[in-house]
Structures are given as C-alpha cells and as structure tokens.
Design an enzyme around this catalytic site. Structure first.
Site, PDB file in Angstrom:
ATOM      1  N   SER A  28       0.875  -1.223  -0.048  1.00  0.00           N
ATOM      2  CA  SER A  28      -0.125   0.062  -0.067  1.00  0.00           C
ATOM      3  C   SER A  28       0.886   1.258  -0.171  1.00  0.00           C
ATOM      4  CB  SER A  28      -0.933   0.121   1.116  1.00  0.00           C
ATOM      5  OG  SER A  28      -1.803  -0.791   1.063  1.00  0.00           O
ATOM      6  N   HIS A  58      -3.005   0.786  -4.423  1.00  0.00           N
ATOM      7  CA  HIS A  58      -2.137  -0.364  -5.078  1.00  0.00           C
ATOM      8  C   HIS A  58      -2.006   0.016  -6.353  1.00  0.00           C
ATOM      9  CE1 HIS A  58      -1.538  -3.611  -1.912  1.00  0.00           C
ATOM     10  NE2 HIS A  58      -2.095  -2.714  -1.501  1.00  0.00           N
ATOM     11  N   HIS A  80      -4.982  -9.511  -1.710  1.00  0.00           N
ATOM     12  CA  HIS A  80      -5.038  -9.982  -0.201  1.00  0.00           C
ATOM     13  C   HIS A  80      -6.232 -10.782   0.107  1.00  0.00           C
ATOM     14  CE1 HIS A  80      -3.859  -5.562  -0.729  1.00  0.00           C
ATOM     15  NE2 HIS A  80      -3.033  -5.979   0.347  1.00  0.00           N
ATOM     16  N   TYR A  82      -8.215 -11.011   2.295  1.00  0.00           N
ATOM     17  CA  TYR A  82      -9.324 -10.438   2.804  1.00  0.00           C
ATOM     18  C   TYR A  82     -10.374  -9.665   1.535  1.00  0.00           C
ATOM     19  CZ  TYR A  82      -7.202  -5.910   2.383  1.00  0.00           C
ATOM     20  OH  TYR A  82      -6.053  -4.820   1.864  1.00  0.00           O
ATOM     21  N   GLU A  83      -9.818  -9.918   0.465  1.00  0.00           N
ATOM     22  CA  GLU A  83     -10.725  -9.370  -0.769  1.00  0.00           C
ATOM     23  C   GLU A  83     -11.878 -10.256  -1.065  1.00  0.00           C
ATOM     24  OE1 GLU A  83      -8.308  -7.568  -3.824  1.00  0.00           O
ATOM     25  OE2 GLU A  83      -6.632  -7.373  -2.263  1.00  0.00           O
ATOM     26  N   ALA A 110       2.749  -2.414   4.133  1.00  0.00           N
ATOM     27  CA  ALA A 110       2.306  -1.368   5.065  1.00  0.00           C
ATOM     28  C   ALA A 110       2.093  -2.108   6.415  1.00  0.00           C
ATOM     29  CB  ALA A 110       1.513  -0.346   4.636  1.00  0.00           C
ATOM     30  N   MET A 205      -1.490  -7.239   6.859  1.00  0.00           N
ATOM     31  CA  MET A 205      -2.662  -8.089   6.140  1.00  0.00           C
ATOM     32  C   MET A 205      -2.232  -8.766   5.099  1.00  0.00           C
ATOM     33  SD  MET A 205      -5.738  -5.429   6.642  1.00  0.00           S
ATOM     34  CE  MET A 205      -6.206  -4.338   8.306  1.00  0.00           C
ATOM     35  N   SER A 206      -1.008  -8.856   4.951  1.00  0.00           N
ATOM     36  CA  SER A 206      -0.587  -9.401   3.428  1.00  0.00           C
ATOM     37  C   SER A 206       0.790 -10.239   3.848  1.00  0.00           C
ATOM     38  CB  SER A 206      -0.206  -8.405   2.522  1.00  0.00           C
ATOM     39  OG  SER A 206       0.877  -7.346   3.096  1.00  0.00           O
ATOM     40  N   ASN A 229       1.856   3.230  11.141  1.00  0.00           N
ATOM     41  CA  ASN A 229       1.091   3.683  12.370  1.00  0.00           C
ATOM     42  C   ASN A 229       1.785   2.864  13.472  1.00  0.00           C
ATOM     43  OD1 ASN A 229      -0.683   1.888  10.598  1.00  0.00           O
ATOM     44  ND2 ASN A 229      -1.099   1.274  12.790  1.00  0.00           N
ATOM     45  N   HIS A 241      -7.285   3.502   6.613  1.00  0.00           N
ATOM     46  CA  HIS A 241      -6.367   2.963   5.427  1.00  0.00           C
ATOM     47  C   HIS A 241      -6.092   4.307   4.774  1.00  0.00           C
ATOM     48  CE1 HIS A 241      -5.195   0.788   1.876  1.00  0.00           C
ATOM     49  NE2 HIS A 241      -6.348   1.316   1.068  1.00  0.00           N
TER      50      HIS A 241
END
Ligand code: HPA
Length: 267
Positions: A28, A58, A80, A82-83, A110, A205-206, A229, A241
C-alpha cells in the site's frame, strides 16, 4: 502449456525474452517504485487470472524491466486474502515470476508497529513471521510439496545483504517479526497486546501467504515493512486505510534507497 506458462509467453512477447532475476511486490502506498523501472508496464487486466479489483493505494500493473542494472518484475498491486477470501490469491503471479526465470522475491508492505522504538516512517526487515490468521495458501494443494519447511523462510543471505545495503545508505532498518492478521478490519488493542506477548514486532494483512507460496515454488524470499502507524491501542494516532496511504511515503523513500542499493550490489 500451463496457465502460468501461457502468461509468461505473453509477457515475454511484450517485454522481451531476457530472464527476470528478482520479483518485487509493492504494498500500500508504495506503487511509485514501479515507475522507477526502465521497462514496460502490463496492466493486470491484460493478464487473465491476475488480481483485478485490488485495493486503493495499489497500482495493478506488472512492470518488467531494469532497476539498478537488475532485470526485475515489479508487481504494482497484490491481492489480499480479505478481498475474496482466497489465501492463495497471489499464487498465479508468483508462478509466472518463476516461469520468467525469477529466483528471488522481495515483498513490501505497510504495517503497524508494536515497538515504540520503531515509529511511523520506520522500515523493518522481516526476520520471521507469526501466522496469526490460521489460514494457509497451500490448503487444497494435492502434492506432497505442500509440506513446505518454514525454517529460514526469510532467506538469511538476502536479509544479510539487505541489512548491509541499509547500513551503506544510512537507513536504520531493524529486523523483526511480522504477524499476519487477516483484515480487513484492523486489530483490537487486546489482539495487539496478545500478539506482542507472542513476540510480534509489526502487524499487517499481507506478505505471509506470499512468502509461503514463494518457498513452495522454490523462490528465495525476503520482505520489508514500512511502518505507517503504531498498532491499535499503542498511541492516540487514528488508524485507517487513509492514514496508511498518507504515511506510507515516509518509509517508502527509505525503502527505495535500500532496495536500489541492494539491487546495485547484485540483487
Ligand atoms: N494493522 C494491520 N495492517 C496494517 C496496519 C495495522 O496497524 N497498518 C498498516 N497496515
């Protein structure tokens, strides 16, 4: 011919036959690195089976060309879990990388930091991971090759050379452990406290499914996080996000310096 073989043929027709050495997967807010490559961009939409929809921040193009003298394949966007609920969403792109001759892959992402000494804008080289999602991209793989050893999954030689590159360009890049959380919701503060006790330094998340798939395919793997963060409950910073995308460029400049030096030293 396999699907990855057909796609590799299509890519070679457009980008030339010279084999690729290194694959880079951009996280990201890190998509601009694709623009630094001298080569050609092929939209994922021209590559059947490549992830289309993606996530804002992306850049869904495959760029094949040269960066710091090394033939690279830059995946400007990743899919990802989660998609669409597919942990193996990056399997085809990694198979194509292998067909194109790729030997090594560097995933970038990220991430949220669990370490006060690794604030927003830092970068971290993954030394290992914790698969906190319980998912695995090799579920359903019918061959015995699915039993992939994950000791030294993050290639010790690549890590050593990445740390050398960071030192050479004066960028602080600690090693650390990345915990994969499925997303797309962010973690709760209680989850962050739990993974901190388990030994995580960063959360995202990746990357983990891609590293598992890379090892499965015999690609040597490394990964770098840009910290966008402090993880949930660790600071008053608001997590979103939008914030991830806004903060990614801080670490991205450091990441680019390290990657360029790493490639200039041979990749
Ligand atoms: N958690 C999960 N993924 C992330 C974070 C986070 O805090 N920051 C950027 N990606």
């Amino acid at each position: 011919m396999s699907k990855s073989g057909d796609l590799a043929d299509l890519i070679r027709e457009r980008a030339g036959k010279a084999p690729v050495e290194v694959g880079l997967i951009l996280g990201s807010g890190l998509g601009h690195l694709a623009g630094a490559v001298e080569g050609i961009a092929i939209p994922y939409s021209d590559l059947p089976g490549f992830p289309h929809a993606g996530v804002s921040g992306h850049n869904p193009n495959l760029v094949i060309g040269t960066l710091e003298g090394v033939r690279v394949a830059v995946f400007g966007g990743r899919a990802h879990y989660y998609e669409k609920g597919q942990p193996d969403a990056m399997r085809l792109p990694l198979e194509v990388l292998k067909e194109l001759g790729g030997k090594r892959v560097i995933a970038t992402n990220a991430a949220g930091s669990l370490r006060p000494d690794m604030p927003t804008g830092s970068i971290m080289c993954l030394s290992d991971h914790i698969n906190f999602s319980g998912l695995n991209p090799l579920i359903g793989e019918p061959t015995d090759a699915r039993f992939v050893p994950m000791t030294e999954a993050y290639d010790p030689d690549m890590r050593r050379r990445l740390h050398e590159a960071a030192e050479a360009v004066g960028v602080s890049m600690p090693g650390g452990i990345y915990a994969w959380y499925s997303g797309p919701s962010f973690e709760t503060p209680a989850e962050i406290r739990a993974i901190k006790m388990l030994g995580a330094d960063a959360v995202g998340m990746s990357t983990v499914p891609e590293v598992i798939l890379s090892r499965f395919l015999g690609l040597r793997a490394a990964a770098i996080s840009t910290i966008t963060n402090m993880a949930a409950g660790m600071s008053s910073e608001k997590i979103s996000h939008e914030h991830t995308k806004a903060m990614a460029p801080l670490g991205a400049a450091k990441l680019e310096k390290v990657l360029r030096r790493f490639l200039r030293n041979g990749g």
